[in-house]
Scaffold this motif. Sequence first.
Motif, short mmCIF file in Angstrom:
data_model
loop_
_atom_site.label_atom_id
_atom_site.label_comp_id
_atom_site.label_asym_id
_atom_site.label_seq_id
_atom_site.Cartn_x
_atom_site.Cartn_y
_atom_site.Cartn_z
N THR A 86 0.83 -1.21 0.00
CA THR A 86 0.00 0.00 0.00
C THR A 86 0.86 1.25 0.00
N ARG A 87 1.91 1.25 0.81
CA ARG A 87 2.80 2.41 0.84
C ARG A 87 3.49 2.61 -0.51
N GLU A 88 3.91 1.51 -1.13
CA GLU A 88 4.57 1.62 -2.43
C GLU A 88 3.60 2.15 -3.49
N GLU A 89 2.35 1.66 -3.43
CA GLU A 89 1.35 2.14 -4.38
C GLU A 89 1.06 3.62 -4.17
N MET A 90 0.98 4.05 -2.92
CA MET A 90 0.76 5.47 -2.62
C MET A 90 1.94 6.31 -3.10
N ARG A 91 3.16 5.77 -2.95
CA ARG A 91 4.34 6.52 -3.40
C ARG A 91 4.32 6.68 -4.92
N ARG A 92 3.97 5.59 -5.62
CA ARG A 92 3.90 5.68 -7.08
C ARG A 92 2.80 6.65 -7.51
N ALA A 93 1.66 6.61 -6.82
CA ALA A 93 0.57 7.53 -7.15
C ALA A 93 0.98 8.98 -6.91
N ARG A 94 1.72 9.21 -5.82
CA ARG A 94 2.18 10.57 -5.53
C ARG A 94 3.16 11.07 -6.58
N LEU A 95 4.09 10.20 -6.98
CA LEU A 95 5.04 10.59 -8.02
C LEU A 95 4.34 10.86 -9.35
N GLU A 96 3.35 10.03 -9.67
CA GLU A 96 2.62 10.24 -10.92
C GLU A 96 1.83 11.54 -10.87
N ALA A 97 1.24 11.83 -9.69
CA ALA A 97 0.49 13.08 -9.55
C ALA A 97 1.42 14.29 -9.68
N GLU A 98 2.62 14.19 -9.09
CA GLU A 98 3.58 15.29 -9.20
C GLU A 98 4.03 15.47 -10.65
N ARG A 99 4.27 14.35 -11.34
CA ARG A 99 4.70 14.44 -12.74
C ARG A 99 3.61 15.06 -13.60
N THR A 100 2.36 14.65 -13.35
CA THR A 100 1.25 15.20 -14.11
C THR A 100 1.08 16.69 -13.83
N ALA A 101 1.25 17.08 -12.56
CA ALA A 101 1.12 18.49 -12.21
C ALA A 101 2.21 19.32 -12.89
N ARG A 102 3.44 18.78 -12.91
CA ARG A 102 4.53 19.51 -13.58
C ARG A 102 4.27 19.61 -15.08
N ALA A 103 3.74 18.52 -15.66
CA ALA A 103 3.45 18.55 -17.09
C ALA A 103 2.37 19.57 -17.41
N ASN A 104 1.32 19.61 -16.58
CA ASN A 104 0.24 20.58 -16.80
C ASN A 104 0.74 22.01 -16.63
N GLU A 105 1.60 22.20 -15.62
CA GLU A 105 2.16 23.54 -15.40
C GLU A 105 3.02 23.97 -16.59
N SER A 106 3.83 23.04 -17.10
CA SER A 106 4.68 23.36 -18.25
C SER A 106 3.83 23.64 -19.49
N ALA A 107 2.75 22.86 -19.67
CA ALA A 107 1.89 23.09 -20.83
C ALA A 107 1.21 24.46 -20.74
N THR A 108 0.77 24.82 -19.53
CA THR A 108 0.16 26.14 -19.36
C THR A 108 1.17 27.25 -19.63
N ARG A 109 2.37 27.07 -19.11
CA ARG A 109 3.42 28.07 -19.33
C ARG A 109 3.76 28.17 -20.82
N LEU A 110 3.75 27.04 -21.50
CA LEU A 110 4.03 27.03 -22.94
C LEU A 110 2.98 27.83 -23.70
N THR A 111 1.72 27.63 -23.34
CA THR A 111 0.64 28.36 -24.00
C THR A 111 0.74 29.86 -23.74
N VAL A 112 1.02 30.22 -22.49
CA VAL A 112 1.12 31.64 -22.14
C VAL A 112 2.27 32.30 -22.88
N LEU A 113 3.42 31.61 -22.93
CA LEU A 113 4.57 32.17 -23.64
C LEU A 113 4.26 32.38 -25.12
#
Length: 213
Positions: A86-113
Motif C-alpha cells: 500500500t505504501r509503495e502504491e501510494m508513493r507511485r501515485a504521488r510521483l505520478e500526480a507530481e509528474r502530471t502536475a509539472r506537465a500541466n504547469e509546463s503546458a500552461t506556461r508554454l501556452t502563455v509564452l
Amino acid sequence: MKAHQNANRVETFILVGIVLVVVLVLVVITVAVPAIFGKPDGPGAFGDMFGLANALFSGLAFAGVIFAILLQRQELALQREELQETREEMRRARLEAERTARANESATRLTVLTQLITHHREQYAHFDTLAFGPADPAVPESHFGRTIVNEDAAGSYKHHFLEYLDLVNELAVLRIALSKSSEAVAEPGAAPNGSPAMQPGNSGVTEGPPSVS
C-alpha cells in the motif's frame, strides 16, 4: 464474499471434527477400557481411567495454542506485506500526480509564452511603422539605420521587440527542458502531456523579427 463463506465452512468442519474426536475418546475410555482391563474397583479407579484423556486434551490444548500463535504470526506477516504494498502504491501515485502536475504547469506556461510572443510581435510590428515610417521596398538597405520619426513609438517598438526576443529564448529553453524530461517516460522529444514530439531547437515562432541596428 465467496471466499469468506468457504472459510466459514472449513472452520465449521474443523469444529465438528474436534467435537467428534473428543466424544470418540470419551467413548473409548468409558467402554473399551473397562472391557479390556475389567471394571474399576471404586470411584477412585474409575476417575483414574480419565487421566489419559486429561493428558491428551492438555497436550491438544497446548498444541492449539502453538498453532494459534503461528497463525497469528503468519497473519501479521501478511499484514506487513500488504502495508508495504500500500505504501509503495501510494508513493507511485504521488510521483505520478507530481509528474502530471509539472506537465500541466509546463503546458500552461508554454501556452502563455506563445500568446505573449504573438502579442509582442504584433505590437513591435505596429510601432515599427509609426516609429520609422515605411521602408522603401526598392532599397533593401533601407531596413537598416532608418531615421526615427516618432520617439515615443520608437521606445514602444524597442520595448516590445526586446520582450519578444526574451520570450522566444525562454520558450526555446522550456521546450528543450520538456523534451529532455519526457525521454524517460515517453518517446524521445515527446511532450509529457501527450502532445506531438517537438524539436528542441524549434521555438514555435514562424515569423522572426526584422533586422535592426
